[in-house]
Design a protein around this motif. Structure first.
Motif, short mmCIF file in Angstrom:
data_model
loop_
_atom_site.label_atom_id
_atom_site.label_comp_id
_atom_site.label_asym_id
_atom_site.label_seq_id
_atom_site.Cartn_x
_atom_site.Cartn_y
_atom_site.Cartn_z
N GLU A 72 5.13 6.31 -12.58
CA GLU A 72 4.50 5.38 -13.52
C GLU A 72 3.95 4.18 -12.76
OE1 GLU A 72 5.65 2.66 -17.44
OE2 GLU A 72 7.11 4.02 -16.54
N LYS A 73 2.70 3.85 -13.03
CA LYS A 73 2.07 2.72 -12.37
C LYS A 73 2.39 1.43 -13.09
CE LYS A 73 -1.81 5.31 -10.41
NZ LYS A 73 -3.29 5.38 -10.26
N GLY A 102 3.16 10.93 -8.66
CA GLY A 102 2.81 10.80 -10.06
C GLY A 102 3.75 9.89 -10.82
N GLU A 141 0.82 -1.21 0.00
CA GLU A 141 0.00 0.00 0.00
C GLU A 141 0.86 1.26 0.00
OE1 GLU A 141 -3.30 0.47 -0.38
OE2 GLU A 141 -3.27 -1.68 -0.85
N LYS A 174 2.05 1.93 -3.53
CA LYS A 174 0.98 2.52 -4.33
C LYS A 174 0.77 3.99 -3.95
CE LYS A 174 -1.66 -1.77 -4.81
NZ LYS A 174 -2.93 -2.46 -4.46
N TRP A 175 0.81 4.25 -2.65
CA TRP A 175 0.61 5.62 -2.17
C TRP A 175 1.69 6.54 -2.72
CZ3 TRP A 175 3.59 8.84 1.00
CH2 TRP A 175 2.94 9.97 1.52
N VAL A 226 3.49 6.14 -5.44
CA VAL A 226 3.28 6.29 -6.88
C VAL A 226 2.25 7.39 -7.14
CG1 VAL A 226 2.28 5.18 -8.92
CG2 VAL A 226 4.00 3.98 -7.57
N GLU A 227 1.16 7.37 -6.40
CA GLU A 227 0.12 8.38 -6.58
C GLU A 227 0.58 9.75 -6.08
OE1 GLU A 227 -3.28 6.86 -4.59
OE2 GLU A 227 -3.61 5.23 -6.05
N ARG A 228 1.31 9.75 -4.98
CA ARG A 228 1.78 11.00 -4.37
C ARG A 228 2.72 11.76 -5.30
NH1 ARG A 228 3.63 14.86 -1.61
NH2 ARG A 228 3.59 14.99 0.66
#
Length: 206
Positions: free
Chosen positions: A167-168, A165, A155, A158-159, A161-163
């Motif tokens: 690449e997912k 920006g 988690e 993922k956090w 990556v979102e924080r």
């Protein structure tokens, strides 16, 4: 102690059989967890794992690896679950990384995340969980803790990556065939960049 896999709870998906849970062979008192028990839990979660050259158990994903390390003796024995996040960051990124992990550590219980800077200026993140085993722990508590920690390690990735920006990646969730293909081949022997680029083994950081 060795625990029969049938005594380990189902971690998701369809139950193996109808009717009440089977309690036969389930530990009723404190247990002293060991590497074999953790392997059984990871197998039950359908997560790939290897034992590295240092003798530590590791479950690898594409961008992070979760190590299970038993340290100490008798009542001082501790299980450390340490996650190495393999995405490299520059030294210029460190201020915003510190701000991000400060935010994460303030708002979540685990993992507690910190930075590790190599001699070449590459910055990576490490997450920690610790469980003092002492004279033993309850079986259900140990199982629930390990499962929660493994999932929380993912988690955070993922956090971040979102924080930032970043690449997912399209990779399976923990508990659904878990680690990325081809990553559990013994190549995940050490911490960041193999041996932390001469900085010592960050797995043994306090």
């Amino acid at each position: 102690m060795s625990v029969d896999p049938s005594a380990i709870p189902n971690f998701g998906g369809k139950p193996e059989r109808k009717g009440p849970p089977q309690q036969a062979g389930r530990p009723t008192g404190p247990i002293m967890p060991n590497q074999e028990l953790v392997k059984q839990l990871l197998d039950r979660m359908k997560l790939k794992h290897v034992v590295d050259k240092e003798g530590d158990l590791v479950a690898p994903w594409k961008h992070h690896r979760v190590y299970f390390m038993f340290r100490g003796e008798e009542r001082q024995r501790v299980l450390t679950v340490r996650t190495f996040y393999d995405r490299p960051h520059s030294i210029d990124d460190k201020p915003r990384l510190l701000q991000a992990v400060d935010e994460w550590n303030h708002s979540t219980l685990w993992p507690k995340v910190y930075t590790h800077t190599s001699d070449d200026g590459t910055v990576r993140l490490i997450g920690d969980f610790h469980l003092l085993l002492g004279a033993g722990v309850a079986f259900d508590h140990f199982v629930a803790s390990v499962v929660s920690w493994v999932r929380a390690a993912g988690e955070f990735d993922k956090w971040l990556v979102e924080r930032f920006g970043l690449e997912k990646d399209e990779e399976p969730e923990p508990g659904a065939n878990g680690a990325a293909e081809g990553s559990a081949d013994g190549s995940a022997d050490r911490g960041a960049e193999g041996s932390a680029d001469g900085d010592g083994d960050p797995r043994d950081a306090s």
